[in-house]
Write a protein that holds these residues in place. Structure first.
Motif, PDB file in Angstrom:
ATOM      1  N   LYS A 162      -3.471  -5.074   9.598  1.00 11.95           N
ATOM      2  CA  LYS A 162      -4.457  -4.006   9.652  1.00 11.95           C
ATOM      3  C   LYS A 162      -3.787  -2.614   9.731  1.00 11.95           C
ATOM      4  O   LYS A 162      -2.883  -2.396  10.548  1.00 11.95           O
ATOM      5  N   ILE A 163      -4.246  -1.710   8.878  1.00 10.10           N
ATOM      6  CA  ILE A 163      -3.747  -0.342   8.987  1.00 10.10           C
ATOM      7  C   ILE A 163      -4.930   0.606   9.136  1.00 10.10           C
ATOM      8  O   ILE A 163      -6.059   0.291   8.780  1.00 10.10           O
ATOM      9  N   LEU A 164      -4.599   1.769   9.703  1.00 10.33           N
ATOM     10  CA  LEU A 164      -5.649   2.765   9.889  1.00 10.33           C
ATOM     11  C   LEU A 164      -5.759   3.596   8.615  1.00 10.33           C
ATOM     12  O   LEU A 164      -4.768   3.828   7.931  1.00 10.33           O
ATOM     13  N   PRO A 165      -6.957   4.040   8.300  1.00 12.44           N
ATOM     14  CA  PRO A 165      -7.079   4.907   7.125  1.00 12.44           C
ATOM     15  C   PRO A 165      -6.430   6.260   7.420  1.00 12.44           C
ATOM     16  O   PRO A 165      -6.679   6.862   8.464  1.00 12.44           O
ATOM     17  N   VAL A 166      -5.579   6.699   6.520  1.00 10.64           N
ATOM     18  CA  VAL A 166      -4.954   8.005   6.690  1.00 10.64           C
ATOM     19  C   VAL A 166      -5.318   8.855   5.483  1.00 10.64           C
ATOM     20  O   VAL A 166      -5.133   8.446   4.342  1.00 10.64           O
ATOM     21  N   ASP A 167      -5.833   9.997   5.800  1.00 12.85           N
ATOM     22  CA  ASP A 167      -6.234  10.941   4.773  1.00 12.85           C
ATOM     23  C   ASP A 167      -5.056  11.269   3.844  1.00 12.85           C
ATOM     24  O   ASP A 167      -3.950  11.515   4.300  1.00 12.85           O
ATOM     25  N   LYS A 168      -5.317  11.237   2.525  1.00  7.77           N
ATOM     26  CA  LYS A 168      -4.223  11.436   1.551  1.00  7.77           C
ATOM     27  C   LYS A 168      -3.473  12.751   1.783  1.00  7.77           C
ATOM     28  O   LYS A 168      -2.250  12.784   1.822  1.00  7.77           O
ATOM     29  N   ALA A 169      -4.269  13.820   1.908  1.00  3.20           N
ATOM     30  CA  ALA A 169      -3.638  15.136   2.049  1.00  3.20           C
ATOM     31  C   ALA A 169      -2.759  15.164   3.288  1.00  3.20           C
ATOM     32  O   ALA A 169      -1.623  15.656   3.276  1.00  3.20           O
ATOM     33  N   ARG A 170      -3.278  14.571   4.367  1.00  2.37           N
ATOM     34  CA  ARG A 170      -2.510  14.576   5.607  1.00  2.37           C
ATOM     35  C   ARG A 170      -1.245  13.729   5.444  1.00  2.37           C
ATOM     36  O   ARG A 170      -0.164  14.095   5.901  1.00  2.37           O
ATOM     37  N   TYR A 171      -1.411  12.604   4.743  1.00  2.00           N
ATOM     38  CA  TYR A 171      -0.254  11.742   4.527  1.00  2.00           C
ATOM     39  C   TYR A 171       0.840  12.506   3.791  1.00  2.00           C
ATOM     40  O   TYR A 171       2.014  12.481   4.190  1.00  2.00           O
ATOM     41  N   TYR A 172       0.449  13.202   2.736  1.00  3.06           N
ATOM     42  CA  TYR A 172       1.487  13.920   1.990  1.00  3.06           C
ATOM     43  C   TYR A 172       2.070  15.062   2.797  1.00  3.06           C
ATOM     44  O   TYR A 172       3.263  15.357   2.690  1.00  3.06           O
ATOM     45  N   ALA A 173       1.237  15.682   3.623  1.00  7.68           N
ATOM     46  CA  ALA A 173       1.767  16.754   4.471  1.00  7.68           C
ATOM     47  C   ALA A 173       2.846  16.220   5.406  1.00  7.68           C
ATOM     48  O   ALA A 173       3.795  16.924   5.750  1.00  7.68           O
ATOM     49  N   MET A 174       2.697  14.955   5.799  1.00  8.61           N
ATOM     50  CA  MET A 174       3.741  14.361   6.649  1.00  8.61           C
ATOM     51  C   MET A 174       4.920  13.878   5.818  1.00  8.61           C
ATOM     52  O   MET A 174       6.071  14.006   6.196  1.00  8.61           O
TER      53      MET A 174
ATOM     54  N   SER B 138       0.808  -1.218   0.000  1.00  4.52           N
ATOM     55  CA  SER B 138       0.000   0.000   0.000  1.00  4.52           C
ATOM     56  C   SER B 138       0.846   1.276   0.000  1.00  4.52           C
ATOM     57  O   SER B 138       0.406   2.304  -0.497  1.00  4.52           O
ATOM     58  N   TYR B 139       2.025   1.231   0.578  1.00  4.81           N
ATOM     59  CA  TYR B 139       2.867   2.430   0.597  1.00  4.81           C
ATOM     60  C   TYR B 139       4.273   2.103   0.077  1.00  4.81           C
ATOM     61  O   TYR B 139       5.235   2.146   0.850  1.00  4.81           O
ATOM     62  N   PRO B 140       4.409   1.779  -1.210  1.00  7.37           N
ATOM     63  CA  PRO B 140       5.733   1.358  -1.668  1.00  7.37           C
ATOM     64  C   PRO B 140       6.792   2.458  -1.546  1.00  7.37           C
ATOM     65  O   PRO B 140       7.913   2.187  -1.143  1.00  7.37           O
ATOM     66  N   VAL B 141       6.394   3.697  -1.867  1.00  5.71           N
ATOM     67  CA  VAL B 141       7.409   4.762  -1.827  1.00  5.71           C
ATOM     68  C   VAL B 141       7.940   4.944  -0.421  1.00  5.71           C
ATOM     69  O   VAL B 141       9.143   5.104  -0.199  1.00  5.71           O
ATOM     70  N   LEU B 142       7.027   4.894   0.538  1.00  5.54           N
ATOM     71  CA  LEU B 142       7.454   5.000   1.930  1.00  5.54           C
ATOM     72  C   LEU B 142       8.488   3.926   2.239  1.00  5.54           C
ATOM     73  O   LEU B 142       9.504   4.169   2.891  1.00  5.54           O
ATOM     74  N   GLY B 143       8.214   2.728   1.738  1.00 14.83           N
ATOM     75  CA  GLY B 143       9.135   1.623   1.980  1.00 14.83           C
ATOM     76  C   GLY B 143      10.512   1.902   1.419  1.00 14.83           C
ATOM     77  O   GLY B 143      11.524   1.723   2.107  1.00 14.83           O
ATOM     78  N   TRP B 144      10.557   2.377   0.186  1.00 16.94           N
ATOM     79  CA  TRP B 144      11.875   2.625  -0.414  1.00 16.94           C
ATOM     80  C   TRP B 144      12.603   3.724   0.301  1.00 16.94           C
ATOM     81  O   TRP B 144      13.813   3.646   0.544  1.00 16.94           O
TER      82      TRP B 144
ATOM     83  N   ALA C 249       7.826  -4.406   8.935  1.00 15.84           N
ATOM     84  CA  ALA C 249       6.758  -3.452   8.645  1.00 15.84           C
ATOM     85  C   ALA C 249       6.375  -3.455   7.173  1.00 15.84           C
ATOM     86  O   ALA C 249       5.217  -3.277   6.830  1.00 15.84           O
ATOM     87  N   PHE C 250       7.326  -3.656   6.296  1.00 13.89           N
ATOM     88  CA  PHE C 250       7.036  -3.476   4.882  1.00 13.89           C
ATOM     89  C   PHE C 250       6.865  -4.794   4.139  1.00 13.89           C
ATOM     90  O   PHE C 250       6.157  -4.848   3.149  1.00 13.89           O
ATOM     91  N   TRP C 251       7.553  -5.816   4.598  1.00 16.34           N
ATOM     92  CA  TRP C 251       7.409  -7.102   3.943  1.00 16.34           C
ATOM     93  C   TRP C 251       6.427  -7.974   4.721  1.00 16.34           C
ATOM     94  O   TRP C 251       5.852  -7.549   5.704  1.00 16.34           O
ATOM     95  N   GLY C 252       6.302  -9.178   4.295  1.00 16.52           N
ATOM     96  CA  GLY C 252       5.403 -10.083   4.996  1.00 16.52           C
ATOM     97  C   GLY C 252       3.954  -9.845   4.600  1.00 16.52           C
ATOM     98  O   GLY C 252       3.643  -9.100   3.681  1.00 16.52           O
TER      99      GLY C 252
END
Lengths: 493, 92, 115, 140, 804
Positions: free
Chosen positions: A436-448, A365-371, A429-432
């Motif tokens: 369950k993950i919490l929904p995070v608002d897109k705009a907020r995610y990018y702000a972080m 779900s968050y590949p860029v974060l992983g890299w 955290a990234f493999w395996g």
């Protein structure tokens, strides 16, 4: 004479004070604090230009002659640290806007951050040992305010310990200054650097030097004075943790580096040997902690301690390679720790927990974060061409050139443990299988995420473009190794 | 004159010591508060005598301050004993 | 005098550390207060106690008679800072008690066992 | 339990002013004799504390409608401004200036920019101590 | 074209892969990728003629000139050979992968990005003349291997294998870096060529042996030598193209390359020779022995790779021995280096094809378990042929290239008898004997691999899939390699002249000044000599043992698992998790008191230690202030009040006593002529007491019930230590006042220059006004801290983990 070097201290102080006037106007608070940090950074850049053109800058406040007034000194080392701490603060500030919560923002969060910056920059710039105490108190007080900020249960519990330990270390600081004053009769660091070699009572000076090591060691979290750190840093929210992790221990390290190169050089055979041993033990103790916990925050927190050991090992060698390596590594560590804490903070937000066992499969779900995390992790472990490498290389070289063969080997070997500890985060955290993950608002995610990525990019620039920074690092190392450059600039002011 | 100061100082000190005993011994908190108040008075005397002995006027402020604080302190303690709190939160 | 002072200060440090190591939060805070008191006294002692006149310019006092003013100024700064810290600590304790319902440090275990 | 505070309150009304006068005195005396911004500020605080002690917090707030945080900030700004003034004159930060004037009533007086700085200290000390006392005092 | 640029070409290409994958998903991404290694292979091939003549190419790109770090691409016989292998096998593997990996189901962009990164890294390793950039690429190979092994990252075994390989190889890399740094300190340069030039001087240095050992650690871990080989079998979790490429043909040979490259630097040391030859040979026999224990096709191949790498390694060790022999070029010792390189090439061909076949079998039958396989010969005839060629070559049978290099290997081992330094005259015999035993097992597992898969009974019920021959595309690469296997047998000297000799000249510059001067001709038949008889013996004994394999293979199960190296690694990993965790919990109790005890004890220990070690304790009775009665009285009052705090059970008493201490101190300030301090102390003490009372209204009585006696005793000891330390240092510091204080200046200038009378106040607002400015800042921060602490109460629920 140049008042320029005071700007990185005065600007945040001024803005922090102004921000105290209207705590509830959140947007204005955000805007002004960002402006303050940017202005500070710009003034830092001017200062950098000035220092690299004209050498060490010093001003003795109040137009008094040097040892009598308080001297503020900017050599390359301190400018670099001021710049990197300001930069880190800027990104953490951006990161706090979406994460810290509006109620915290309305309750003096930004003034506290700016005050913290005042303390940090002041401690990096001051040339007076008692003034250093005052600045350390400024940053500690701000950190007290930040660590309890929000008043959650765990924050309360841990901040009691944090405050307690720091009160003790502050009291010891006063005691140590008292002893030093008793023997030397002066407080100005440049003056100390001139006077200490003339004093025959080496023994008592050595004792005082060790006492100062202890005092700064409390702040820097050296072995075995680091025990307060893991718990205390665990409690506050991500942004504050990043700020602490990136800046606070660095002040302690800076103080050790400054005092141990500038004037506590009368008995290198003893003091620096002790420093080297403690540094290695610190690295080992940090590794134990970094591996012992299955908690993302804890792992990175213990990595702070490892870095402390590595830097101090570098400086304990008192040779060119070790010193330059220590400086490079210190700057690298500020940036990379901040970046890692921000990343880990994002992870914590996505999963709603910092427990590694409850994480998994984020790569889908968050590949860029992983890299980005992976690159940062490699940077931390000192894999070339990332920013951890040049510093570590020089430190290892310094250890070999000095008398600490095994120290260097341990530094190298523990890099593996550092890598293991952060790869554990990555793998869990990234493999395996996805958890369950919490929904995070897109705009907020990018702000972080955006400030974090920029910070990571900066660390990459620091590593790949190391050549851009090496001249400055060399300048900084030169001043550390030739104290006369420092005290001439202050005393002949 | 100097002898007089010294003798006075000695006498005040004896009462100071006695009060200190009361402060330590208690047994009730009220005893201690009274002792503290009286200690305040003796302290004022001691400082006054001392500044006479070392012939300086710079401690006069100290004396004045001590008496003010002693007053406030006693008032605060008294209120604390009586009500369990120092400041009233609600208007009376 | 300085020797006696040093011993007395040592005793104060002892008391302070003993209090800090106890379990009750209020004793700990009192301990930190004592600790800073001891540190301030130590600073004064280290500056030398030999002054005959307060460090205030007045007629008939030669320069050498003044007590050393620098430690005094520094102690003043340190006292005020210690005051700020102590009051902060006190409020923290007060809030912690409200939030956690205890002032026993044994019950304020950290998150170390968290895995 | 209703208690009678008349004695305390009456005494306070007088004593507060004595303390305040003393505070002002000690503040101005600071440069030449013991005293200064710190002690002046702390004494002022004691005066206000005494008021709070004798009366109650809301009353005192009504009499002295001061936002102490703002007071602190103003004091700090005052101090920074005094210290920074030297930047305008391009001399090292914190350089003070002073001169002697012959004022009516006071006779020869020296006016010293350090005094301005001390005012900042004074305000901060009052602001901070009062903030602390008031916040705790008001807390339920 | 700049060679350095070419090294980075694959990485640059990798940048476009995700784009291609997204935009042109219909076309298998592998086709685009294929262009890169093919182009590079062709380019490097054009360099062959001149390198064959002994020519070299250098190109430099500086990275951190201040630290003397640069990318230096250096192409000589050795690096060109490796570059050709990397790009050549790379092209074949990419081609194979196009058919192996499904374009719809797989994350192809990730796969090819990793693969291209690896290609760059590997080219960098073999072409770098600069030790630091060599290290850089070296770690990059470890990382890309890590990513490739964990390509199917949801599988537990993949992640396990990936981490294992990374831990071991990165560890080796780090140690190697240490060795490199030592080398650079000794030689003053990071350039390998410059180091080689001053090899004899280097050996004099104390660090030389350390550098050697550390560098070898790197080489051994990467090349999966005993005891570090354990990562390689677990690395087989990677997709088969990766196993064929990284874990057999290229990456694992980086260690071989390093040893070969640095032979001129280190050969001077006998330690080098012993370690390289000994470890290599032992690895060879060990791994060949355990290959037969494996049930997984790729597992057998992994062990076989380990074994073959050991073989090459041992040859390089023997090649180093040539340094110690006068006129070695005239003896049989000269064969060692040649054999090493030759076998390296051969190994790449036959092992590559075998891996691809293993992949095909896996792909078409759905299993790699050799117990379920069998009888595929008729179903997959082409695969069988290729596998047979590869296996027999590996077993050392003619007419395949493996025979030639195996013979030469035996020759080299036997040649050690000509070498009589270092008491070799007695022990040399061990080498050929061990080599022979290893070869026997090699023979057996080669047959085991091919016949147990393809011969015997077909068991369709045990196979997840209906077995059939692989698509043509997938067979191209293995068939091509198999052809090479046969071809090389017939034209060994072409390969020798073009590829091997330039490399040999690079390994042994002390023997040859140009590739032409390497005087070696390979021939399949060289008369009835010892080697031939040994080979025949291998065939005979090996054949016999293979015949009876089923009877004795179960003996392997007797080998106790707990003492295996894998188990050691697992234990170490467990140690690094729960073991360390338990250890950490022992002292990280979470009680602040415990931590404080540690910290205080450390302070006491280190300060007192310093005090006595430096003989700093002094007691000087000069220059003391007179002892006054009043001071003593007040001190007693102060200490009395302190004791009251200690023993009091009531909060209020403790607070009052604290106030008493504060007031006593104010009195002391009065006596010691500090009016400002006295004033401040008095007011602050009063306000503090008020705050104490305010804050502690809610708190319970001090309860000390639970404080047991030894608890208190421990506290008392620590407290005593701190007090003692402070006193002792205070006494010595005061007794050794060395210089007059700077405060004389204040006393003299206060009235004239600062226009003030109260020196303390003037210091505060003028001389050291800066302190005061920030001191009031501290006050202000305390104020905002306290306000937000009281007013801001985020309950746990609302603001949990910063999420709103």
């Amino acid at each position: 004479m140049s008042n320029l070097l005071l700007f990185p201290i005065i600007i945040p102080l001024l803005f922090a004070t102004v921000l105290m006037l209207f705590p509830k106007k959140v947007y204005l608070q955000r805007l002004l604090s960002v402006i303050a940090v940017v202005l500070t950074f710009i003034s830092g850049l001017f200062l950098l230009a000035k220092v690299s053109a004209d050498g060490v800058q010093a001003v003795t406040l109040g137009s008094w002659p040097a040892p009598f007034g308080i001297s503020m000194v900017s050599d390359m080392f301190s400018v670099l640290l001021v710049l990197s701490s300001t930069l880190v603060t800027l990104f953490i500030l951006f990161y706090s806007i979406p994460t810290i919560g509006i109620r915290r923002e309305r309750s003096f969060y930004y003034p506290a951050v700016l005050f913290l910056m005042v303390g940090v920059n002041g401690a990096f710039t001051t040339g007076d040992i008692f003034n250093l105490f005052v600045f350390v108190e400024v940053l500690l007080m701000a950190s007290y305010a930040l660590i309890v900020h929000g008043g959650e249960k765990s924050q309360m519990r841990e901040s009691i310990k944090y405050v307690l330990v720091n009160i003790i270390s502050s009291a010891l600081f006063v005691v140590a200054v008292a002893y030093l004053y008793s023997v030397t009769g002066t407080l100005n660091m440049a003056d100390l650097a001139v006077k200490i070699p003339e004093i025959e009572a080496v023994g008592i000076l050595t004792v005082i030097a060790i006492l100062f090591l202890v005092v700064f060691g409390f702040k820097a979290a050296i072995f075995p004075l680091y025990f307060w750190l893991p718990g205390s840093y665990f409690a506050p929210p991500g942004a504050v943790l990043a700020l602490f992790g990136a800046l606070l221990t660095k002040v302690g390290i800076y103080a050790i580096m400054r005092t141990y190169t500038l004037f506590f050089t009368m008995n290198i055979g003893f003091t620096h040997e002790v420093l080297a041993i403690i540094a290695i033990l610190t690295v080992l103790a940090g590794c134990v902690g970094a591996l012992a916990y299955f908690d993302v925050k804890k792992i990175i927190i213990y990595n702070i301690i490892i870095a402390v050991g590595v830097v101090l090992f570098g400086i304990s060698q008192m040779n060119v390679a070790g010193t330059e390596g220590a400086i490079f590594y210190l700057i690298h560590d500020m940036l990379i720790k901040a970046a890692l804490f921000l990343l880990v903070g994002i992870l914590t937000i996505i999963y709603g927990t910092s427990d590694l066992r409850k994480m998994g499969g984020l790569m889908k779900s968050y590949p860029v974060l992983g890299w980005v995390f992976l690159v940062t992790a490699f940077g931390l472990a000192g894999i070339p061409p990332l920013s951890g490498f040049p510093g570590k290389l020089l430190i290892v070289q310094g250890g070999f050139e000095g008398t600490h063969f095994w120290g260097s080997i341990i530094i190298l070997a523990t890099s593996l443990l550092v890598l293991l500890s952060v790869m554990r985060i990555f793998i869990y955290a990234f493999w395996g299988e996805p958890k369950k993950i919490l929904p995070v608002d897109k705009a907020r995610y990018y702000a972080m995420f955006v400030p974090t990525v920029i910070l990571v990019a900066l660390t990459i620039v620091l590593g790949v473009g190391a050549e851009l920074f090496m001249p400055f690092i060399e300048d900084a190392g030169e001043v550390l190794l030739n104290p006369s450059l420092y005290y001439d600039a202050v005393l002949k002011e | 004159m100097m002898t007089f100061y010294w003798v006075s100082l000695f006498i005040v000190s004896i009462s100071f010591t006695g009060l200190l005993f009361r402060l330590v011994k208690g047994p009730t908190v009220a005893d201690r508060v009274v002792a503290l108040d009286a200690i305040g008075v003796t302290l004022v005397s001691i400082v006054a005598l001392l500044s006479l002995i070392i012939e300086t006027e710079f401690f006069l402020e100290v004396i004045l301050l001590m008496s003010i604080l002693s007053f406030i302190g006693t008032a605060a303690f008294a209120k604390f004993l009586e009500r369990g709190e120092i400041f009233d939160r609600d208007p009376r | 005098m300085e020797i006696i002072m040093s011993v007395a200060i040592g005793l104060m440090f002892m008391a302070a550390v003993y209090l800090i190591l106890s379990k009750s939060l209020i004793r700990i805070i009192i301990g930190t207060s004592l600790l800073s008191h001891a540190a301030h006294l130590l600073f004064l002692t280290m500056g030398g106690l030999g002054g005959i006149a307060p460090p205030v310019v007045s007629d008939g006092v030669t320069v050498n008679d003044y007590a050393d003013p620098l430690p005094q100024a520094l102690i003043l700064t340190a006292i005020v800072i210690a005051f700020a810290v102590t009051s902060f600590f006190l409020v923290l304790a007060y809030r912690a008690y409200q939030e956690l319902g205890t002032d026993n440090m044994e019950q304020l275990r950290g998150t170390e066992d968290y895995e | 339990m209703r208690t009678n505070d008349v004695m305390l309150q009456t005494a306070t009304k007088v004593v507060t002013f004595i303390i305040l006068m003393f505070a002002v005195h000690i503040f101005f005396a600071g440069h030449y004799t013991p005293g200064g911004g710190f002690i002046g500020g702390l004494l002022t605080t004691t005066a206000i504390v005494l008021l709070m002690l004798a009366f109650d917090i809301p009353t005192v707030k009504k009499v002295l409608p001061i936002n102490y945080v703002v007071l602190t900030a103003v004091g700090l700004l005052f101090a920074i401004a005094t210290a920074s003034a030297s930047i305008i004159f391009d001399v090292p930060f914190f350089t003070h200036a002073y001169d002697y004037y012959d004022l009516p009533l006071f006779g020869e007086t020296s006016l010293h920019s350090a005094l301005l700085f001390d005012i900042g200290v004074y305000l901060v000390v009052v602001g901070v101590t009062m903030t602390i006392i008031q916040t705790i005092g008001e807390d339920e | 074209m700049s060679l350095v640029f070419l090294i980075f070409l694959p990485i640059l290409a990798a940048l476009f892969i995700p784009l291609l994958f997204k935009r042109l998903g219909q076309i298998h991404t592998g086709w685009f990728v294929l262009l890169v290694p093919t182009a590079l292979f062709l380019y490097y091939a054009t360099r062959l003629p001149s390198v064959m003549e002994g020519g070299t190419y250098v190109s430099e790109l500086s990275w951190i000139p201040s630290l003397d770090i640069a990318f230096i691409a250096y192409l000589d016989g050795l690096s060109l050979l490796f570059s050709l292998l990397i790009t050549g096998i790379g092209a074949l593997v990419v081609l194979y992968s196009v058919f192996y990996l499904d374009k719809h189901r797989e994350q192809l962009h990730n796969f090819y990005v990793y693969l291209l990164i690896f290609m760059s890294a590997m080219l960098g390793v073999v072409q770098s003349d600069h030790l630091i950039t060599l290290y850089l690429f070296w770690e990059l190979t470890s990382i890309s291997s890590f990513l490739l092994i964990a390509y199917w990252y949801t599988r537990d075994r993949s992640r396990f294998g990936a981490l294992k390989s990374m831990m071991i190889t990165v560890f080796g890399g780090l140690m190697m870096l240490g060795g490199f740094v030592l080398l650079s300190i000794i030689g003053g340069t990071y350039s390998i060529r410059e180091l080689i030039a001053q090899a004899p001087e280097l050996a004099e240095h104390d660090f030389f042996i350390w550098a050697l050992v550390l560098v070898l650690l790197g080489a051994f871990t990467k090349s999966a030598q005993f005891p570090f080989y354990i990562w390689l079998p677990d690395a087989m979790e990677a997709p088969t193209p990766v196993s064929a490429y990284l874990h057999s043909a290229t990456m694992v040979k980086a260690g071989i390359y390093l040893v070969a490259r640095l032979t001129p630097v280190f050969a001077l040391s006998e330690v080098w020779m012993w370690l390289v030859a000994g470890v290599g040979l032992f690895t060879m026999v060990w791994a060949s022995f355990f290959a037969l224990k494996q049930k997984d096709l790729k597992g057998i191949l992994a062990f076989s790779t380990v074994s073959q790498l050991g073989l090459i390694m041992s040859l390089l060790g023997v090649a180093a021995a040539a340094y110690h022999v006068e006129g070695a070029a005239e003896t049989y010792l000269k064969y060692a280096a040649f054999a090493a390189i030759f076998h390296l090439i051969n190994h790449a061909t036959f092992k590559g094809s075998l891996f691809m076949i293993a992949g095909i079998v896996d792909h078409e039958t759905g299993t790699r378990d050799i117990r379920k396989l069998g009888g595929l010969m008729s179903l997959m005839p082409i695969s069988f042929t290729v596998a047979l060629i590869g296996s027999l070559s590996m077993a050392g049978m003619p007419p395949f290239n493996g025979f030639l290099s195996k013979e030469m290997f035996l020759t080299a081992m036997l040649s050690l008898q000509e070498f009589n330094l270092f008491s070799m005259d007695v022990w040399w015999i061990l080498f050929p004997v061990i080599a022979w035993i290893g070869s026997v097992f090699t023979f057996i597992y080669s047959l085991y691999f091919v016949f147990h898969t393809f011969a015997g009974k077909h068991k369709p019920d045990q196979l997840p899939k209906q077995a059939h021959e692989a698509p043509v595309g997938m067979l191209i690469s293995p068939v091509f390699l198999a052809v090479l296997v046969v071809l090389i047998f017939f034209i060994p000297n072409v390969i020798g002249d073009w590829l091997v000799k330039p490399a040999v000249a690079a390994i042994q510059p002390f023997l040859y000044d140009s590739p032409q001067s390497v005087d070696i001709t390979v021939s399949a038949w060289h008369g009835f000599n010892t080697e031939l008889f040994m080979t025949l013996g291998i065939f005979a004994i090996g054949g016999l043992m293979f015949w009876t394999l089923r009877k004795w293979q179960h003996l392997y199960d007797l080998y106790p698992d707990p003492i295996s190296l894998n188990r050691l690694y697992d234990e170490l990993m467990v140690l690094s998790e729960s073991g360390v965790s338990r250890f950490s919990k022992m002292y990280m109790t979470g009680f602040i008191r415990t931590y404080l005890v540690y910290m205080f004890s450390f302070v006491i220990f280190i300060v007192l230690l310093t005090l006595f070690m430096t003989d700093a304790f002094r007691l000087n009775f000069d220059n003391l202030a007179p002892i006054g009665v009043y001071e003593i009285v007040i001190l007693f009052a102060m200490l009395g009040a302190t004791v009251t705090i200690l023993v009091s059970k009531s909060r209020l008493t403790a607070i009052i006593a604290l106030g008493a201490v504060g007031y006593s101190i104010a009195l002391l300030f009065v006596i010691f002529r500090a009016p400002d301090l006295a004033l401040t102390q008095l007011v602050i003490e009063t306000i503090s007491v008020a705050l104490f009372l305010l804050a502690f209204y809610h708190l319970p009585q001090i309860s000390r019930k639970e404080e047991r006696m030894n608890f208190r005793f421990g506290n008392a000891v620590v407290a005593f230590g701190v007090g003692l330390t402070m006193t002792l240092v205070a006494l010595s510091a005061h007794s050794q006042k060395a210089l007059p204080s700077i405060s004389e200046f204040y006393k003299e200038t206060v009235y004239t220059e600062a226009a003030g009378g109260n020196i303390v106040n003037v210091i505060l607002v003028d001389y050291r006004g800066f302190d005061t400015l920030f001191e009031i800042a501290v006050l202000a921060i305390a104020a905002i801290g306290i306000i937000s602490m009281i007013r801001l109460r985020l309950t746990k629920k609302e603001d949990q983990h910063e999420n709103k």
